[in-house]
Scaffold this motif. Structure first.
Motif, short mmCIF file in Angstrom:
data_model
loop_
_atom_site.label_atom_id
_atom_site.label_comp_id
_atom_site.label_asym_id
_atom_site.label_seq_id
_atom_site.Cartn_x
_atom_site.Cartn_y
_atom_site.Cartn_z
N GLY A 22 4.12 4.74 10.16
CA GLY A 22 3.04 4.84 11.14
C GLY A 22 2.00 5.80 10.52
O GLY A 22 0.81 6.08 11.29
N THR A 23 2.25 6.30 9.58
CA THR A 23 1.12 7.43 9.03
C THR A 23 0.10 6.48 7.87
O THR A 23 -0.89 7.25 7.51
CB THR A 23 1.75 8.31 8.23
N ILE A 24 0.39 5.39 7.54
CA ILE A 24 -0.21 4.85 6.34
C ILE A 24 -1.35 3.99 7.18
O ILE A 24 -1.20 3.45 8.00
CB ILE A 24 0.64 3.83 5.55
N ARG A 25 -2.63 4.40 6.24
CA ARG A 25 -3.86 3.53 6.95
C ARG A 25 -4.28 2.44 5.99
O ARG A 25 -4.22 2.81 4.65
CB ARG A 25 -5.17 4.51 6.98
N ARG A 26 -4.72 1.22 6.43
CA ARG A 26 -5.00 0.43 5.76
C ARG A 26 -6.34 0.58 4.90
O ARG A 26 -7.26 1.03 5.58
CB ARG A 26 -5.14 -1.15 6.31
N PRO A 27 -6.70 0.20 3.83
CA PRO A 27 -8.02 0.59 3.16
C PRO A 27 -8.97 -0.43 3.73
O PRO A 27 -8.47 -1.64 3.90
CB PRO A 27 -7.87 0.31 1.56
N ASP A 28 -10.27 0.16 3.87
CA ASP A 28 -11.41 -0.85 4.30
C ASP A 28 -11.23 -1.94 3.46
O ASP A 28 -11.38 -2.01 2.18
CB ASP A 28 -12.61 -0.02 4.06
N LEU A 29 -11.55 -3.22 4.07
CA LEU A 29 -11.58 -4.32 3.11
C LEU A 29 -12.83 -4.29 2.31
O LEU A 29 -12.69 -5.33 1.36
CB LEU A 29 -11.47 -5.63 4.03
N ALA A 30 -13.72 -3.71 2.52
CA ALA A 30 -15.01 -3.70 1.75
C ALA A 30 -14.69 -2.79 0.41
O ALA A 30 -15.42 -3.10 -0.56
CB ALA A 30 -16.15 -3.00 2.39
N VAL A 31 -13.47 -2.05 0.60
CA VAL A 31 -13.01 -1.25 -0.84
C VAL A 31 -12.65 -2.39 -1.82
O VAL A 31 -11.62 -2.97 -1.60
CB VAL A 31 -12.10 -0.24 -0.59
N THR A 32 -13.21 -2.06 -3.04
CA THR A 32 -12.89 -2.88 -4.10
C THR A 32 -11.73 -2.22 -5.16
O THR A 32 -11.48 -2.93 -6.01
CB THR A 32 -13.98 -3.28 -4.97
N ASP A 33 -11.59 -1.10 -4.75
CA ASP A 33 -10.55 -0.35 -5.41
C ASP A 33 -8.87 -1.08 -5.30
O ASP A 33 -8.28 -0.98 -4.44
CB ASP A 33 -10.30 0.99 -5.23
N THR A 34 -8.52 -1.56 -6.43
CA THR A 34 -7.45 -2.54 -6.22
C THR A 34 -6.35 -1.38 -6.01
O THR A 34 -5.22 -1.86 -5.29
CB THR A 34 -7.01 -3.25 -7.49
N ASP A 35 -6.33 -0.28 -6.97
CA ASP A 35 -5.04 0.87 -6.68
C ASP A 35 -4.87 1.10 -5.19
O ASP A 35 -3.72 1.24 -4.89
CB ASP A 35 -5.55 2.01 -7.50
N ALA A 36 -5.89 1.35 -4.37
CA ALA A 36 -6.05 1.69 -2.96
C ALA A 36 -4.99 0.54 -2.35
O ALA A 36 -4.23 0.92 -1.50
CB ALA A 36 -7.21 1.78 -2.45
N HIS A 37 -5.34 -0.64 -2.46
CA HIS A 37 -4.70 -1.85 -1.70
C HIS A 37 -3.16 -1.95 -2.27
O HIS A 37 -2.21 -2.27 -1.44
CB HIS A 37 -5.37 -3.17 -1.92
N VAL A 38 -2.92 -1.88 -3.49
CA VAL A 38 -1.76 -1.76 -4.13
C VAL A 38 -0.55 -0.61 -3.66
O VAL A 38 0.50 -0.92 -3.10
CB VAL A 38 -1.68 -1.75 -5.52
N ALA A 39 -1.34 0.46 -3.35
CA ALA A 39 -0.74 1.80 -2.77
C ALA A 39 -0.39 1.45 -1.17
O ALA A 39 0.88 1.71 -1.01
CB ALA A 39 -1.50 2.81 -2.91
N TYR A 40 -1.37 0.77 -0.73
CA TYR A 40 -1.02 0.67 0.89
C TYR A 40 0.19 -0.47 0.87
O TYR A 40 0.82 -0.47 1.79
CB TYR A 40 -2.43 -0.15 1.39
N VAL A 41 0.01 -1.48 0.13
CA VAL A 41 1.31 -2.41 0.38
C VAL A 41 2.52 -2.03 -0.23
O VAL A 41 3.62 -2.52 0.29
CB VAL A 41 0.65 -4.04 -0.38
N TYR A 42 2.69 -1.37 -1.23
CA TYR A 42 3.77 -1.09 -2.23
C TYR A 42 4.50 0.24 -2.09
O TYR A 42 5.57 0.54 -2.18
CB TYR A 42 3.83 -1.57 -3.63
N GLU A 43 3.38 1.18 -2.04
CA GLU A 43 3.96 2.57 -2.23
C GLU A 43 4.45 3.38 -0.95
O GLU A 43 3.64 3.25 0.05
CB GLU A 43 3.10 3.29 -3.00
N ARG A 44 5.83 3.59 -0.76
CA ARG A 44 6.27 4.02 0.71
C ARG A 44 6.89 5.35 0.27
O ARG A 44 7.76 5.21 -0.82
CB ARG A 44 7.26 3.18 1.30
#
Length: 97
Positions: A22-44
């Protein structure tokens, strides 16, 4: 383990589905930084002690809840409504039951 749903009251964990950290925030969809999206999906993290989690009351009111649970003892220290109903617990039927 029992979770005190602010809407329905205390219920067995079988009525709920774990929704993740419950502490993880999804990156804004306008953010093009792939690392931010990978971290959101896979890093826990695998925390030890109190942790905020999301739980879905699938066998009851179907609300999403933010539950603070100790991962060592399973003791639940707080439960609140999540999403658009956050802060509405006092107005829910069964609140404080």
């Amino acid at each position: 383990m029992r979770i005190h749903c602010p809407c329905c009251g205390p219920r067995g964990v079988a009525e709920f589905s774990y929704g993740g950290d419950g502490t993880i925030r999804r990156p804004d969809l306008a953010v093009t930084d792939t690392d931010a999206h990978v971290a959101y999906v896979y890093e826990r993290e695998n925390p030890r002690g109190p942790h905020v989690e999301l739980w879905h009351h699938i066998g009851g009111c179907r609300h999403w809840l933010r539950v603070t649970r100790d991962t060592l003892t399973h003791e639940i220290s707080s439960v609140e409504m999540a999403g658009r109903f956050a802060g509405d617990a006092a107005r829910m039927p069964g609140a404080g039951a």
